[in-house]
Design a protein around this motif. Sequence first.
Motif, PDB file in Angstrom:
ATOM      1  N   UNK A  12       0.785  -1.224   0.000  1.00  0.00           N
ATOM      2  CA  UNK A  12       0.000   0.000   0.000  1.00  0.00           C
ATOM      3  C   UNK A  12       0.822   1.283   0.000  1.00  0.00           C
ATOM      4  N   UNK A  13       2.062   1.203  -0.348  1.00  0.00           N
ATOM      5  CA  UNK A  13       2.886   2.405  -0.412  1.00  0.00           C
ATOM      6  C   UNK A  13       2.192   3.400  -1.341  1.00  0.00           C
ATOM      7  N   UNK A  14       1.683   4.488  -0.752  1.00  0.00           N
ATOM      8  CA  UNK A  14       0.887   5.467  -1.487  1.00  0.00           C
ATOM      9  C   UNK A  14       1.631   6.016  -2.712  1.00  0.00           C
ATOM     10  N   UNK A  15       2.908   6.334  -2.547  1.00  0.00           N
ATOM     11  CA  UNK A  15       3.668   6.892  -3.669  1.00  0.00           C
ATOM     12  C   UNK A  15       3.791   5.875  -4.807  1.00  0.00           C
ATOM     13  N   UNK A  16       3.903   4.596  -4.473  1.00  0.00           N
ATOM     14  CA  UNK A  16       3.988   3.541  -5.489  1.00  0.00           C
ATOM     15  C   UNK A  16       2.654   3.413  -6.229  1.00  0.00           C
ATOM     16  N   UNK A  17       1.542   3.498  -5.488  1.00  0.00           N
ATOM     17  CA  UNK A  17       0.225   3.447  -6.128  1.00  0.00           C
ATOM     18  C   UNK A  17       0.053   4.616  -7.096  1.00  0.00           C
ATOM     19  N   UNK A  18       0.449   5.798  -6.670  1.00  0.00           N
ATOM     20  CA  UNK A  18       0.338   6.979  -7.537  1.00  0.00           C
ATOM     21  C   UNK A  18       1.228   6.811  -8.768  1.00  0.00           C
ATOM     22  N   UNK A  19       2.437   6.326  -8.565  1.00  0.00           N
ATOM     23  CA  UNK A  19       3.361   6.100  -9.678  1.00  0.00           C
ATOM     24  C   UNK A  19       2.781   5.103 -10.683  1.00  0.00           C
ATOM     25  N   UNK A  20       2.217   4.006 -10.186  1.00  0.00           N
ATOM     26  CA  UNK A  20       1.647   2.989 -11.074  1.00  0.00           C
ATOM     27  C   UNK A  20       0.387   3.485 -11.771  1.00  0.00           C
TER      28      UNK A  20
END
Length: 144
Positions: A120-128
């Motif tokens: 759930x790493x928010x920055x990773x979700x936004x990046x993806x």
Amino acid sequence: MPKFSLEKIIHAKRKDVFSIFSNFEQHEQLIPQFFPSIRIRSVRGETAVVEEHFKLGEIEFLLMSKHVSKPFVLHEVFVIGGKSKGSYIRQEFIEIPDGTKILIDVDLKLMGIMKIPKLLDRSKLIENYSKLLDELTTLCEKSV
């Protein structure tokens, strides 16, 4: 739960951008790396219920969603079943001199193993999610 907003300028007409972004029927063919399978269950006017297999980076979603469209202006996705039930995605399309500005609000509700902080790493979700937008943007700008 992860909530985020994104904004993108696309150098294409609003009608064309809307047609590609909201055309969930074709996402399986156009962007299979994000939508390996889509099965339409029901369509009534501007509302459709769809079974979707959706990949966002390392996270895979199997969900039932309701797509509601207001042509050329708004496309909303309500997740009505699956481990992300209650999630919501809103895409607003605004005509600008250079093409189209799209405003996207994402509210992900995740259950079970999907709540693990590593996933759930928010920055990773936004990046993806941004990668998905980039793919759709490329498709829109090619159609110009």
